[in-house]
Design a protein around this motif. Structure first.
Motif, PDB file in Angstrom:
ATOM      1  N   THR A 205      68.359  27.995   5.140  1.00 42.55           N
ATOM      2  CA  THR A 205      68.454  26.850   6.037  1.00 42.55           C
ATOM      3  C   THR A 205      69.688  26.942   6.920  1.00 42.55           C
ATOM      4  OG1 THR A 205      67.334  25.479   4.378  1.00 42.55           O
ATOM      5  CG2 THR A 205      68.492  24.321   6.143  1.00 42.55           C
ATOM      6  N   MET A 206      70.797  27.396   6.363  1.00 43.03           N
ATOM      7  CA  MET A 206      72.010  27.552   7.160  1.00 43.03           C
ATOM      8  C   MET A 206      71.833  28.624   8.229  1.00 43.03           C
ATOM      9  SD  MET A 206      73.914  25.188   5.978  1.00 43.03           S
ATOM     10  CE  MET A 206      72.326  24.355   5.714  1.00 43.03           C
ATOM     11  N   ILE A 207      71.125  29.696   7.896  1.00 45.53           N
ATOM     12  CA  ILE A 207      70.857  30.741   8.893  1.00 45.53           C
ATOM     13  C   ILE A 207      69.988  30.191  10.014  1.00 45.53           C
ATOM     14  CG2 ILE A 207      69.727  32.969   9.261  1.00 45.53           C
ATOM     15  CD1 ILE A 207      70.532  33.658   6.323  1.00 45.53           C
ATOM     16  N   ALA A 212      68.927  27.829  15.579  1.00 47.60           N
ATOM     17  CA  ALA A 212      68.316  26.725  16.321  1.00 47.60           C
ATOM     18  C   ALA A 212      69.333  25.878  17.070  1.00 47.60           C
ATOM     19  CB  ALA A 212      67.522  25.844  15.360  1.00 47.60           C
ATOM     20  N   PHE A 213      70.498  25.634  16.458  1.00 51.05           N
ATOM     21  CA  PHE A 213      71.453  24.686  17.025  1.00 51.05           C
ATOM     22  C   PHE A 213      72.806  25.301  17.377  1.00 51.05           C
ATOM     23  CE2 PHE A 213      68.796  21.979  14.114  1.00 51.05           C
ATOM     24  CZ  PHE A 213      68.036  21.412  15.127  1.00 51.05           C
ATOM     25  N   GLY A 214      72.990  26.578  17.065  1.00 54.74           N
ATOM     26  CA  GLY A 214      74.255  27.222  17.389  1.00 54.74           C
ATOM     27  C   GLY A 214      75.388  26.851  16.462  1.00 54.74           C
ATOM     28  N   GLU A 215      75.096  26.103  15.429  1.00 56.71           N
ATOM     29  CA  GLU A 215      76.125  25.682  14.473  1.00 56.71           C
ATOM     30  C   GLU A 215      75.448  25.275  13.174  1.00 56.71           C
ATOM     31  OE1 GLU A 215      78.015  21.968  15.656  1.00 56.71           O
ATOM     32  OE2 GLU A 215      76.357  21.594  17.030  1.00 56.71           O
ATOM     33  N   GLU A 216      76.267  25.052  12.165  1.00 58.65           N
ATOM     34  CA  GLU A 216      75.764  24.644  10.856  1.00 58.65           C
ATOM     35  C   GLU A 216      76.300  23.269  10.492  1.00 58.65           C
ATOM     36  OE1 GLU A 216      77.041  27.510   8.016  1.00 58.65           O
ATOM     37  OE2 GLU A 216      76.415  29.219   9.248  1.00 58.65           O
ATOM     38  N   PRO A 217      75.596  22.554   9.623  1.00 60.63           N
ATOM     39  CA  PRO A 217      76.195  21.338   9.067  1.00 60.63           C
ATOM     40  C   PRO A 217      77.298  21.720   8.088  1.00 60.63           C
ATOM     41  CG  PRO A 217      74.134  21.826   7.954  1.00 60.63           C
ATOM     42  CD  PRO A 217      74.261  22.828   9.076  1.00 60.63           C
ATOM     43  N   GLU A 218      78.116  20.767   7.750  1.00 59.67           N
ATOM     44  CA  GLU A 218      79.127  21.018   6.708  1.00 59.67           C
ATOM     45  C   GLU A 218      78.398  21.210   5.389  1.00 59.67           C
ATOM     46  OE1 GLU A 218      82.484  18.327   6.614  1.00 59.67           O
ATOM     47  OE2 GLU A 218      82.074  17.711   8.686  1.00 59.67           O
ATOM     48  N   TRP A 219      78.618  22.347   4.769  1.00 57.97           N
ATOM     49  CA  TRP A 219      77.851  22.689   3.569  1.00 57.97           C
ATOM     50  C   TRP A 219      77.902  21.616   2.474  1.00 57.97           C
ATOM     51  CZ3 TRP A 219      77.660  28.569   2.071  1.00 57.97           C
ATOM     52  CH2 TRP A 219      77.183  29.296   3.148  1.00 57.97           C
TER      53      TRP A 219
END
Length: 400
Positions: A205-207, A212-219
């Motif tokens: 999901t992080m990949i 998709a969004f160019g960034e990740e949520p805070e894990w």
């Protein structure tokens, strides 16, 4: 004809599948690339183990020997764990090699750093095999993101968990019995924690978020719930309602923030995930122009994953440079605040009925279908609740 020299790190299911596919589809690769693809070396752990590998291929337990080859164009990594794989791939990039990886844990942790290093060294990275086996979800997202703005992604990203939930429903087995069958079939490891507790799907999901969004949520803020708490009683209750449990990863961007979760949910027969059974994976992408598309197929196995690796081999060589970074998108998917939105839930152990909770159906054994906001459910103690995705047939509310 000119030659592309490839090294394969690891010769388990994925590594062997990649090797055999390069041999069996050599003519097709040469036709597409204009060069013959040859496996020059394979990194192994045990030299004594017999393997069906051509005698002119270097078999070694020492990665340094591979780096010293006079020609090395592409390195395919098919090992596990973050190290030493991360170090190996950094060294390969610095040598000037394109890299391909199927290692979702390593790439979730270190993908951005590898991407930056690849950009500096004018090489490319392929990682299709990190997410959904033979399903070309990353290539699809790359294509969509040329014009479309991705708003939401949902996926069944772990075949082991999906197999267990299917077994529990179809054969009326317990979680423990279904897990044992998954291990017997080779779908689950002796220690199945990564699969059944959602870590594997979380890394994937992080990949996807990065693409998709160019960034990740805070894990730490990502809701991650495994399937170990799904009981036969809950499976039976869902079946009576023509609902099925699925372990679903979700991504969206709301109010400028990436929202992500990996958890068990329920889907009705109109949902695209309803018929995704066994070890199959599926990804549903919603974007602003094309709308919803669903990709479904084998999420694991020697040749489905090898397919992703070989397609990446073509991709990295033809694209050469990693200069194009992940696209930043400002698209938001937010019909209303998730915490206050009234949704359907399957709940167990609900005794205190809040005024804002509507009971839709009584299933039995303390299990109910209700309509409520998530924030309401979070106020209640000692209950278990599972979101019902999509449209389902609703009965008239039960008066209590």
């Amino acid at each position: 004809m000119a030659v592309l020299k490839v090294a394969i790190l690891g010769f388990g299911t994925v590594g062997e599948g990649a090797y055999r596919t390069i041999i069996s589809h050599g003519d097709e690769l040469a036709g597409v690339l204009g060069k013959k693809v040859e496996v020059a070396a394979v990194l192994i752990r045990n030299k004594q183990k017999k393997r069906d590998i051509a005698p002119d291929v270097l078999l070694t337990t020492d990665f340094e020997e591979i780096l010293q080859l006079p020609q090395l164009d592409i390195v395919i990594e098919a090992i596990v764990d973050k190290e030493p794989t991360f170090t190996y791939l950094k060294q390969a990039i610095e040598r000037g090699c394109h890299i391909i990886t199927a290692n979702k844990e390593m790439f979730a942790h270190h993908g951005s750093e590898l991407q930056e290093l690849a950009e500096k060294n004018n090489v490319s990275i392929g990682f299709e095999a990190t997410v959904a086996g033979g399903i070309p979800v990353i290539q699809t997202l790359r294509q969509l993101l040329k014009i479309n703005r991705v708003q939401q992604i949902q996926g069944i990203l772990n075949g082991t968990s999906n197999f267990i939930l299917t077994e529990m429903r179809e054969k009326q087995h317990s979680f423990a019995e279904s897990l044992a069958q998954a291990q017997k079939n080779g779908y689950a490891e002796a220690d199945p924690t990564n699969d059944v507790e959602g870590f594997d799907a979380f890394y994937k999901t992080m990949i996807l978020s990065r693409i998709a969004f160019g960034e990740e949520p805070e894990w730490p803020k990502v809701e991650r719930v495994g399937i170990t708490g799904i009981t036969s009683e809950l499976i039976d209750a869902a079946t009576k309602l023509d609902l099925r449990f699925k372990h679903v990863a979700s991504l969206s961007k709301e109010a400028g923030q990436i929202k992500a979760s990996v958890k068990p949910v329920l889907v009705g027969n109109e949902h695209p995930f309803y018929h995704v059974e066994g070890v199959e994976n599926a990804v549903n992408v919603y974007s602003d122009i094309v709308g919803r598309i669903t990709l479904q197929g084998p999420g694991a196995g020697m040749f489905p994953t090898a397919s992703a690796v070989i397609e990446d081999l073509v991709y990295v060589y033809q694209n050469r440079s990693a200069r194009k970074k992940y696209a930043q998108t400002t698209t938001e998917y937010c019909e209303q605040n998730e915490e206050k939105k009234q949704e359907l839930w399957l709940v167990q152990g609900l005794h205190d009925i809040l005024p804002t909770v509507t009971i839709i159906d009584e299933v039995g054994n303390g299990i109910r279908v209700i309509k409520a906001a998530k924030s309401d459910l979070e106020q209640l103690e000692s209950i278990r609740y599972f979101a019902i995705l999509g449209e389902v047939e609703q009965k008239e509310a039960v008066v209590v």
